[in-house]
Design an enzyme around this catalytic site. Structure first.
Site, PDB file in Angstrom:
ATOM      1  N   ARG A 294     -40.950   8.985 -67.645  1.00  0.00           N
ATOM      2  CA  ARG A 294     -41.990   8.335 -66.861  1.00  0.00           C
ATOM      3  C   ARG A 294     -42.005   8.796 -65.412  1.00  0.00           C
ATOM      4  O   ARG A 294     -43.066   9.087 -64.851  1.00  0.00           O
ATOM      5  CB  ARG A 294     -41.830   6.803 -66.935  1.00  0.00           C
TER       6      ARG A 294
ATOM      7  N   LYS B 230     -54.560  10.164 -45.064  1.00  0.00           N
ATOM      8  CA  LYS B 230     -54.772   9.052 -45.996  1.00  0.00           C
ATOM      9  C   LYS B 230     -54.135   9.381 -47.342  1.00  0.00           C
ATOM     10  O   LYS B 230     -54.800   9.564 -48.356  1.00  0.00           O
ATOM     11  CB  LYS B 230     -56.265   8.781 -46.153  1.00  0.00           C
TER      12      LYS B 230
ATOM     13  N   LYS C 250     -58.376   9.921 -31.164  1.00  0.00           N
ATOM     14  CA  LYS C 250     -59.420   9.149 -31.845  1.00  0.00           C
ATOM     15  C   LYS C 250     -59.976   8.066 -30.928  1.00  0.00           C
ATOM     16  O   LYS C 250     -59.580   7.950 -29.762  1.00  0.00           O
ATOM     17  CB  LYS C 250     -58.865   8.565 -33.145  1.00  0.00           C
TER      18      LYS C 250
ATOM     19  N   ASP D 283     -67.549  12.287 -36.185  1.00  0.00           N
ATOM     20  CA  ASP D 283     -67.256  11.124 -37.008  1.00  0.00           C
ATOM     21  C   ASP D 283     -68.528  10.467 -37.526  1.00  0.00           C
ATOM     22  O   ASP D 283     -69.326   9.937 -36.745  1.00  0.00           O
ATOM     23  CB  ASP D 283     -66.438  10.117 -36.192  1.00  0.00           C
TER      24      ASP D 283
END
Length: 276
Positions: free
Chosen positions: A95, A130, A162, A212
């Site tokens: 797994r 992200k 930013k 943006d």
């Protein structure tokens, strides 16, 4: 990268195995098996090193023979690798190893689709920060396997000023000037929300302007106004339906958070049979 792989695999195994695999203990310790990993859908393969390291950590005697490479396009029903070794190790690692392979292949597959939409435009596809916690380096690698390019790895290897940084610094000009004085020679990118902001970024001497959430018409105006003085990156809401049209405005880069954020794992299966 090897240190990063070792660390993330060790933590993943600790999370899954803890103090021991209770179910695998039902299998005789001396039993050995062979197994194959098969893809149940078309995809781009990625994550071999993470997959391998899971089993090598559990038992170095496990042998893995790959029939595809990272970056290869694979088909439904295709056998990707053959494993052989102690059955307990194969069962315990299944797994965790598949989680790495499925997730990174999912990132590479999504990236390949987006990169193909940009072919012939001259615009580069970038990832973002992200990413899934703990898998930043792995997903950045998967983006490269899929045909994309990496933006900065983290806060430590690039400057991206930013909206909140600009607000705290007082102005675009002040933020860029401080960055230049603190980190001379470092590439400076700044987020702009209007054409007036773009002009300020140009006057301040930034290297890249991050446009943006500009609509397509706004991108065209920005490219014309910029006239090649800065490199331009578009970000915010671009998907496979709008990516190419955005690129044809003449921007240099498009960053897409969905490459690493909206990940759908590729459907893979590991099946084994006893060797006796």
């Amino acid at each position: 990268m090897q240190e990063t792989i070792d660390d993330v695999v060790r933590r993943a195994l600790h999370e899954d195995v803890g103090c021991g695999d209770l179910t695998a203990a039902l299998v005789p310790e001396s039993l050995c098996s062979v197994a194959h990993v098969v893809s149940r859908e078309p995809a781009v393969l990625c994550g071999k090193d993470w997959f391998d390291h899971v089993f090598q950590t559990l038992d170095p005697s496990v042998c893995i023979e790959w029939r595809a490479r990272d970056g290869d396009e694979i088909e439904a029903g295709q056998a990707l690798c053959r494993l052989s070794g102690p059955t307990r190790a194969l069962l315990t690692g299944e797994r965790t190893a598949l989680n790495f392979l499925q997730t990174l292949s999912g990132t590479a597959t999504t990236t390949r689709r987006h990169a193909r939409a940009l072919e012939g435009t001259g615009t580069k596809l970038l990832d973002t920060r992200k990413s899934l916690p703990g898998l930043r380096a792995a997903q950045k690698y998967a983006v490269r396997c899929g045909g994309g390019h990496n933006h900065r790895l983290g806060l430590y290897d690039g400057i991206l000023i930013k909206e909140n940084h600009i607000s705290a610094a007082g102005s675009i000009g002040a933020a860029v000037a401080t960055a230049r004085s603190l980190y001379p020679g470092t590439l400076i990118e700044i987020e702009v929300e209007t054409l007036a902001d773009l002009e300020q970024a140009i006057a301040a001497g930034a290297d890249i302007a991050l446009l943006d959430n500009f609509p397509l018409g706004g991108l065209r105006e920005a490219v014309a106004q910029n006239a090649g003085r800065l490199r331009l990156e578009a970000s915010g809401g671009y998907d496979l339906a709008t990516l190419r049209e955005a690129a044809l405005t003449g921007i240099d880069y498009i960053s897409v958070g969905a490459l690493t954020k909206h990940v759908r794992a590729v459907d893979l299966s590991l099946r084994l049979a006893s060797e006796g």
